[in-house]
Design a protein around this motif. Structure first.
Motif, PDB file in Angstrom:
ATOM      1  N   ILE A 589       0.762  -1.290  -0.237  1.00  0.00           N
ATOM      2  CA  ILE A 589       0.045   0.068  -0.143  1.00  0.00           C
ATOM      3  C   ILE A 589       0.860   1.292  -0.120  1.00  0.00           C
ATOM      4  CG2 ILE A 589      -1.548   1.309   1.519  1.00  0.00           C
ATOM      5  CD1 ILE A 589      -2.893  -1.158   2.277  1.00  0.00           C
ATOM      6  N   ALA A 590       1.812   1.265   0.869  1.00  0.00           N
ATOM      7  CA  ALA A 590       3.004   2.244   0.861  1.00  0.00           C
ATOM      8  C   ALA A 590       3.548   2.731  -0.505  1.00  0.00           C
ATOM      9  CB  ALA A 590       3.957   2.337   1.961  1.00  0.00           C
ATOM     10  N   VAL A 591       3.837   1.792  -1.351  1.00  0.00           N
ATOM     11  CA  VAL A 591       4.411   1.828  -2.509  1.00  0.00           C
ATOM     12  C   VAL A 591       3.466   2.267  -3.575  1.00  0.00           C
ATOM     13  CG1 VAL A 591       5.820   0.671  -4.346  1.00  0.00           C
ATOM     14  CG2 VAL A 591       6.413   0.426  -1.982  1.00  0.00           C
ATOM     15  N   LEU A 592       2.316   1.671  -3.543  1.00  0.00           N
ATOM     16  CA  LEU A 592       1.472   1.821  -4.597  1.00  0.00           C
ATOM     17  C   LEU A 592       0.577   3.209  -4.591  1.00  0.00           C
ATOM     18  CD1 LEU A 592      -0.002  -1.849  -5.341  1.00  0.00           C
ATOM     19  CD2 LEU A 592       1.926  -0.346  -6.395  1.00  0.00           C
ATOM     20  N   SER A 593       0.175   3.535  -3.338  1.00  0.00           N
ATOM     21  CA  SER A 593      -0.659   4.743  -3.253  1.00  0.00           C
ATOM     22  C   SER A 593      -0.102   5.936  -3.873  1.00  0.00           C
ATOM     23  CB  SER A 593      -0.917   4.999  -1.683  1.00  0.00           C
ATOM     24  OG  SER A 593       0.612   5.327  -1.145  1.00  0.00           O
ATOM     25  N   PRO A 594       1.031   6.358  -3.843  1.00  0.00           N
ATOM     26  CA  PRO A 594       1.301   7.533  -4.700  1.00  0.00           C
ATOM     27  C   PRO A 594       1.150   7.525  -6.099  1.00  0.00           C
ATOM     28  CG  PRO A 594       3.213   6.756  -3.725  1.00  0.00           C
ATOM     29  CD  PRO A 594       2.419   5.855  -3.265  1.00  0.00           C
ATOM     30  N   ILE A 595       1.544   6.189  -6.606  1.00  0.00           N
ATOM     31  CA  ILE A 595       1.424   5.916  -8.295  1.00  0.00           C
ATOM     32  C   ILE A 595      -0.223   5.906  -8.631  1.00  0.00           C
ATOM     33  CG2 ILE A 595       1.844   4.192  -9.946  1.00  0.00           C
ATOM     34  CD1 ILE A 595       4.309   3.364  -8.293  1.00  0.00           C
ATOM     35  N   ALA A 596      -0.753   5.196  -7.679  1.00  0.00           N
ATOM     36  CA  ALA A 596      -2.553   5.183  -7.967  1.00  0.00           C
ATOM     37  C   ALA A 596      -2.944   6.612  -8.135  1.00  0.00           C
ATOM     38  CB  ALA A 596      -3.145   4.235  -6.819  1.00  0.00           C
ATOM     39  N   VAL A 597      -2.629   7.493  -6.915  1.00  0.00           N
ATOM     40  CA  VAL A 597      -3.171   8.700  -6.786  1.00  0.00           C
ATOM     41  C   VAL A 597      -2.720   9.539  -8.060  1.00  0.00           C
ATOM     42  CG1 VAL A 597      -3.160  11.091  -5.697  1.00  0.00           C
ATOM     43  CG2 VAL A 597      -3.513   8.648  -4.517  1.00  0.00           C
ATOM     44  N   GLY A 598      -1.550   9.351  -8.423  1.00  0.00           N
ATOM     45  CA  GLY A 598      -0.741  10.339  -9.505  1.00  0.00           C
ATOM     46  C   GLY A 598      -1.758   9.670 -10.825  1.00  0.00           C
ATOM     47  N   LEU A 599      -1.934   8.582 -11.184  1.00  0.00           N
ATOM     48  CA  LEU A 599      -2.507   7.965 -12.405  1.00  0.00           C
ATOM     49  C   LEU A 599      -3.903   8.329 -12.443  1.00  0.00           C
ATOM     50  CD1 LEU A 599      -1.329   4.545 -12.670  1.00  0.00           C
ATOM     51  CD2 LEU A 599      -0.481   6.299 -13.934  1.00  0.00           C
ATOM     52  N   LEU A 600      -4.454   8.585 -11.072  1.00  0.00           N
ATOM     53  CA  LEU A 600      -6.005   9.185 -11.045  1.00  0.00           C
ATOM     54  C   LEU A 600      -6.252  10.590 -10.824  1.00  0.00           C
ATOM     55  CD1 LEU A 600      -7.485   6.312  -8.648  1.00  0.00           C
ATOM     56  CD2 LEU A 600      -7.958   6.477 -11.158  1.00  0.00           C
ATOM     57  N   LEU A 601      -5.508  11.226 -10.307  1.00  0.00           N
ATOM     58  CA  LEU A 601      -5.501  12.739  -9.834  1.00  0.00           C
ATOM     59  C   LEU A 601      -4.182  13.730 -10.504  1.00  0.00           C
ATOM     60  CD1 LEU A 601      -6.750  12.437  -6.195  1.00  0.00           C
ATOM     61  CD2 LEU A 601      -8.189  12.448  -8.280  1.00  0.00           C
ATOM     62  N   GLY A 602      -3.347  13.002 -11.027  1.00  0.00           N
ATOM     63  CA  GLY A 602      -2.257  13.731 -11.455  1.00  0.00           C
ATOM     64  C   GLY A 602      -1.628  14.520 -10.267  1.00  0.00           C
ATOM     65  N   ALA A 603      -0.417  15.339 -10.777  1.00  0.00           N
ATOM     66  CA  ALA A 603       0.593  15.819  -9.958  1.00  0.00           C
ATOM     67  C   ALA A 603       0.066  16.601  -8.747  1.00  0.00           C
ATOM     68  CB  ALA A 603       1.444  16.705 -10.747  1.00  0.00           C
ATOM     69  N   ASN A 604      -1.158  17.391  -8.938  1.00  0.00           N
ATOM     70  CA  ASN A 604      -1.803  18.205  -8.123  1.00  0.00           C
ATOM     71  C   ASN A 604      -2.266  17.320  -6.953  1.00  0.00           C
ATOM     72  OD1 ASN A 604      -1.541  20.955  -9.138  1.00  0.00           O
ATOM     73  ND2 ASN A 604      -3.057  20.130 -10.783  1.00  0.00           N
ATOM     74  N   GLY A 605      -3.040  16.216  -7.140  1.00  0.00           N
ATOM     75  CA  GLY A 605      -3.335  15.371  -6.186  1.00  0.00           C
ATOM     76  C   GLY A 605      -2.427  14.511  -5.627  1.00  0.00           C
ATOM     77  N   VAL A 606      -1.278  14.250  -6.031  1.00  0.00           N
ATOM     78  CA  VAL A 606      -0.084  13.851  -5.540  1.00  0.00           C
ATOM     79  C   VAL A 606       0.440  14.826  -4.283  1.00  0.00           C
ATOM     80  CG1 VAL A 606       2.162  13.037  -5.532  1.00  0.00           C
ATOM     81  CG2 VAL A 606       0.477  12.048  -7.229  1.00  0.00           C
ATOM     82  N   MET A 607       0.356  16.144  -4.856  1.00  0.00           N
ATOM     83  CA  MET A 607       0.985  16.880  -3.769  1.00  0.00           C
ATOM     84  C   MET A 607       0.108  16.795  -2.309  1.00  0.00           C
ATOM     85  SD  MET A 607       3.795  18.862  -4.486  1.00  0.00           S
ATOM     86  CE  MET A 607       3.662  20.310  -3.659  1.00  0.00           C
ATOM     87  N   GLY A 608      -1.144  16.948  -2.623  1.00  0.00           N
ATOM     88  CA  GLY A 608      -1.966  16.857  -1.527  1.00  0.00           C
ATOM     89  C   GLY A 608      -1.775  15.656  -0.604  1.00  0.00           C
ATOM     90  N   LEU A 609      -1.676  14.595  -1.278  1.00  0.00           N
ATOM     91  CA  LEU A 609      -1.500  13.320  -0.819  1.00  0.00           C
ATOM     92  C   LEU A 609      -0.127  13.240   0.049  1.00  0.00           C
ATOM     93  CD1 LEU A 609      -1.967  10.020  -0.989  1.00  0.00           C
ATOM     94  CD2 LEU A 609       0.091  10.103  -2.377  1.00  0.00           C
ATOM     95  N   LEU A 610       0.938  13.954  -0.221  1.00  0.00           N
ATOM     96  CA  LEU A 610       1.970  13.897   0.445  1.00  0.00           C
ATOM     97  C   LEU A 610       1.873  14.891   1.368  1.00  0.00           C
ATOM     98  CD1 LEU A 610       4.761  14.409  -2.433  1.00  0.00           C
ATOM     99  CD2 LEU A 610       3.783  12.391  -1.610  1.00  0.00           C
ATOM    100  N   LEU A 611       1.270  15.948   1.270  1.00  0.00           N
ATOM    101  CA  LEU A 611       1.068  16.838   2.677  1.00  0.00           C
ATOM    102  C   LEU A 611       0.238  16.235   3.664  1.00  0.00           C
ATOM    103  CD1 LEU A 611       1.424  19.751   3.640  1.00  0.00           C
ATOM    104  CD2 LEU A 611      -0.779  20.370   2.380  1.00  0.00           C
ATOM    105  N   GLY A 612      -0.867  15.460   3.309  1.00  0.00           N
ATOM    106  CA  GLY A 612      -1.592  15.018   4.057  1.00  0.00           C
ATOM    107  C   GLY A 612      -1.292  13.857   4.980  1.00  0.00           C
ATOM    108  N   SER A 613      -0.347  12.825   4.222  1.00  0.00           N
ATOM    109  CA  SER A 613       0.332  11.845   4.855  1.00  0.00           C
ATOM    110  C   SER A 613       1.468  12.507   5.771  1.00  0.00           C
ATOM    111  CB  SER A 613       0.752  11.004   3.723  1.00  0.00           C
ATOM    112  OG  SER A 613       1.773  11.562   2.976  1.00  0.00           O
ATOM    113  N   SER A 614       2.274  13.349   5.406  1.00  0.00           N
ATOM    114  CA  SER A 614       3.145  13.894   6.419  1.00  0.00           C
ATOM    115  C   SER A 614       2.979  14.354   7.609  1.00  0.00           C
ATOM    116  CB  SER A 614       3.779  14.874   5.608  1.00  0.00           C
ATOM    117  OG  SER A 614       4.659  14.627   4.439  1.00  0.00           O
ATOM    118  N   VAL A 615       1.530  15.208   7.643  1.00  0.00           N
ATOM    119  CA  VAL A 615       1.128  15.780   8.891  1.00  0.00           C
ATOM    120  C   VAL A 615       0.505  14.689   9.744  1.00  0.00           C
ATOM    121  CG1 VAL A 615      -0.791  17.445   9.653  1.00  0.00           C
ATOM    122  CG2 VAL A 615       0.699  18.065   7.714  1.00  0.00           C
ATOM    123  N   THR A 616      -0.486  13.983   9.241  1.00  0.00           N
ATOM    124  CA  THR A 616      -1.161  13.024  10.046  1.00  0.00           C
ATOM    125  C   THR A 616      -0.204  11.982  10.562  1.00  0.00           C
ATOM    126  OG1 THR A 616      -2.093  11.680   8.262  1.00  0.00           O
ATOM    127  CG2 THR A 616      -3.393  13.477   9.140  1.00  0.00           C
ATOM    128  N   GLY A 617       0.950  11.633   9.699  1.00  0.00           N
ATOM    129  CA  GLY A 617       1.733  10.507   9.991  1.00  0.00           C
ATOM    130  C   GLY A 617       2.781  10.999  11.163  1.00  0.00           C
TER     131      GLY A 617
END
Length: 696
Positions: A589-617
């Motif tokens: 899950i850790a490896v595939l999640s940024p790739i999956a979000v990138g394919l579905l939502l593009g770079a903007n979605g990945v930036m949101g993913l990185l921000l959200g996971s960093s804060v709550t993590g």
């Protein structure tokens, strides 16, 4: 000027030679005859677990190598990246393996040394921890140096528009992906094993059968001691290795992005090399007197770590003044990182050590039962997140603005993370010695050594819980700084790729952009999903061990009577099988999640993913680590004779709290700092795939 970078391989050689010297010294220490058989069984179990774990991980690495190889063939990644990924994983795993080998060799020797004096026991355990610390930083700088010079040599024959420094930094980032992937498997797999065995042994042994900890009659006791080595040593070694190289790689990449070229690599590697030197010197300062209190033992460890931090700060200032006088202000983020690490460590100690009020108050609640222990321990962990957040916020602001903001400011944030981990050689030594002392206590108990030996090893073990919590604080704090630096690297990488390929792409990171918001929500959810999977894995595995221990006690009454031996091997095999099976899904899950979000939502979605996971993590990791540490030390405070001591109702309530805290602090919590960096590194490596997917 660029040849000053030879300081890095020089420091790597120094660290590895010191590790070899210290390992030889440990192996020459005497080992009591009564401890040898027990230590041999623990070594055998630990080796068997790692052999099976590496076989499983090899399949994952083979698959990822093929994926990266295909991407290299079609031009999406550099041809060096698949090989950098492999070496990152190999060196990360090797760090944990070598640390585990010396730990399993030192446990019985530490028990034997503790027969003579507390100081000899401390020196034996700390020497084993020093081997781990120096191996991690030595191998980290060694592999980085090798790749630096290999890529520098190949630059002239590669057709690329990148500058030489940018070419080197871009290719080396995949090395961090391999290190993080191996660390995640090692932390999760080892954490599941060790906590399943620990929880199973405690719940049936201490609470139900009312027998002492590490009693030879407990069928799970060997599995528990094996777990200390595969989880708290091998897993931790791989974890801190990836933290160390991750901070260096992110700082180097941002240095190049800021236009520093070779200085972008020279500055982080030079600071790290200086930290290695003074970590070696500081390790000689760790010693104590017989009869020392826990605070006295803590002062002994601080003598080494604080010296290393102060000397590294002063020497780094001199290094920058000589090598890069025009960038002398970079010393400020280094100092900020060091100060932030020390402050987070001190606050972690306040919230988790039985020498301070929060943990003692938590122990007092055990007189009211397990419920209040769980409630108050949870509240304590939540409360403990406030100060680290403010410290990291201050560190980010200070590091960013002192260098003028922009890419140079983000380089400052990356350097702050390097500063925080610059003395990892000795801070990891104080962390890794704890599992060795814990194992030594278990061996002393099973070998029926004098009670004074167990008292001394317990004192060392109790301090080890505090230093381990402090080490986790350093790792988590540096992970947050590194994750922010990697987030900035992803931003720069996407813009660079768009310019190189003449693609009309710009980020749209407004908070009103629903793609960004969705990415933030998914990213914020991931640490909770990951923690749920790892906690559940420990729960399922522990349940199997509880039932097995009960079964053996019921099937053979001679076990509790001390007339027959339990089947230790069955519990070891059960923990091994369960850990290997259940570590796969969280890592995938850790490896595939940024790739999956990138394919579905593009770079903007990945930036949101990185921000959200960093804060709550970050928040979740601090909460889990500190709650777990406080529960563990509250239990040990009672076992030292307070509130009725061992066997009392307060003690049994505290043990239940500790069973919840064990997977908090040793499985889920420390794995989260790997998760937030791995997601970021995967996003950077697959940046071109994400960019192209956004155009479809």
């Amino acid at each position: 000027m660029e040849y000053v970078i030879l300081i890095a391989p020089g420091a790597a050689v120094l660290a590895l030679l010191f590790a070899l010297f210290t390992a030889r010294k440990v192996l020459k220490m005497p080992e009591a005859e009564c401890t040898r058989g027990i230590a041999a069984v623990i070594r055998k179990g630990a080796n068997a677990f790692l052999k099976r774990q590496y076989a499983v991980v090899a399949v994952f690495f083979g698959a990822m190598f093929l994926v990266l190889g295909v991407l290299a063939l079609i031009g999406f990644v550099s041809p060096f990246m698949p090989f950098a990924f492999l070496t990152g994983g190999v060196f990360s795993g090797l760090s944990g393996f070598l640390g585990m080998k010396i730990a399993t060799a030192a446990n019985a020797r530490t028990a034997t040394a503790a027969e003579k004096s507390l100081n000899k026991g401390l020196r034996a355990a700390f020497s084993a921890g020093s081997v781990m610390g120096m191996v991690v930083v030595g191998l980290g700088l060694c592999d980085l140096s090798i790749w630096y010079f290999v890529l520098k040599g190949f630059y002239g024959v590669m057709q690329t528009d990148l500058t030489e420094a940018a070419f080197i930094a871009t290719n080396m980032i995949t090395f961090g992906m391999g290190a993080s992937s191996m660390a995640l498997f090692a932390r999760v797999g080892g954490g599941i094993f060790t906590k399943a065995a620990d929880v199973g042994a405690d719940l049936v042994g201490k609470v139900e059968a009312d027998i002492p900890e590490d009693d030879h009659r407990n069928p799970a006791v060997i599995a528990d001691n094996v777990g200390d080595n595969v989880g708290d040593v091998a897993g931790m070694g791989a974890d801190l290795y990836e933290s160390y190289v991750g901070s260096l790689l992110s700082a180097m990449a941002l240095g190049v992005a800021a236009g520093l070229e070779y200085l972008g690599a020279l500055i982080p590697l030079g600071i790290a090399a200086i930290g290695v030197l003074f970590s070696v010197v500081g390790s000689f300062l760790v010693r104590t007197k017989e009869g020392a209190t826990q605070k006295g033992l803590l002062r002994a460890l601080r003598a080494g770590t604080w010296f290393a931090a102060g000397a590294t700060a002063a020497a780094s200032a001199l290094f920058l003044w000589l090598a890069a006088p025009e960038n002398i202000l970079v010393i400020v983020p280094v100092l900020i990182g060091l100060a932030a690490g020390v402050l987070i460590g001190l606050l972690t100690e306040v919230f988790t050590s039985a020498s301070y009020r929060p943990t003692r108050k938590l122990a007092d609640t055990a007189e009211s039962g397990a419920g209040p222990v769980l409630i108050n321990g949870t509240a304590l962990g939540m409360l403990s997140t406030a100060a680290p957040v403010l410290i990291i916020a201050a560190a980010v602001l200070g590091s960013y603005f002192v260098l003028g903001g922009g890419n140079m400011g983000m380089f400052g944030v990356g350097v702050a993370a390097v500063g925080m981990l610059s003395t990892l050689g000795i801070t990891l030594s104080t962390d890794a010695y704890g599992p060795v002392a814990d194992n030594a206590g278990g061996i002393a108990q099973m070998a029926h050594m004098d009670e004074e030996v167990r008292r001394r090893t317990d004192a060392l073990d109790s301090l080890g819980n505090t230093t381990a919590a402090t080490g986790k604080g350093f790792a988590i704090g540096s992970a947050m700084l590194t994750a922010l630096a990697l987030l900035s690297s992803f931003y720069v990488q996407m813009e660079t790729l768009a310019q190189e390929n003449n693609i009309a792409f710009t980020f749209a990171l407004e908070i009103t952009n629903p793609v960004v918001l969705i990415g933030v929500f998914i990213g914020a959810m991931l640490p909770f999903l990951f923690s749920a999977l790892t906690m559940s894995a420990v729960g399922k595995s522990a349940q199997q061990i509880v039932l097995e221990v009960r079964r053996q006690f019921s099937a053979d009454e001679g076990i509790l009577a001390g007339k027959s031996d339990p089947d230790y091997g069955r519990c070891v095999r059960m923990c091994t099988k369960s850990a290997q099976k259940q570590m796969i899904l969280p890592a995938v899950i850790a490896v595939l999640s940024p790739i999956a979000v990138g394919l579905l939502l593009g770079a903007n979605g990945v930036m949101g993913l990185l921000l959200g996971s960093s804060v709550t993590g970050f928040l979740l990791a601090v909460f889990m680590s500190n709650s777990g540490g406080a529960w563990d030390n509250a239990k040990k405070f009672i076992e030292d004779g307070h509130l009725g001591g061992k066997g009392s109702s307060a003690h049994k309530a505290a043990v239940i709290g500790d069973t919840v805290g064990d997977p908090f602090k040793d499985t889920s919590g420390p794995s989260l700092n790997i998760l937030i960096k791995l997601i970021s590194v995967v996003a950077i490596v697959f940046a071109e795939v994400i960019l192209v997917a956004g155009l479809l």
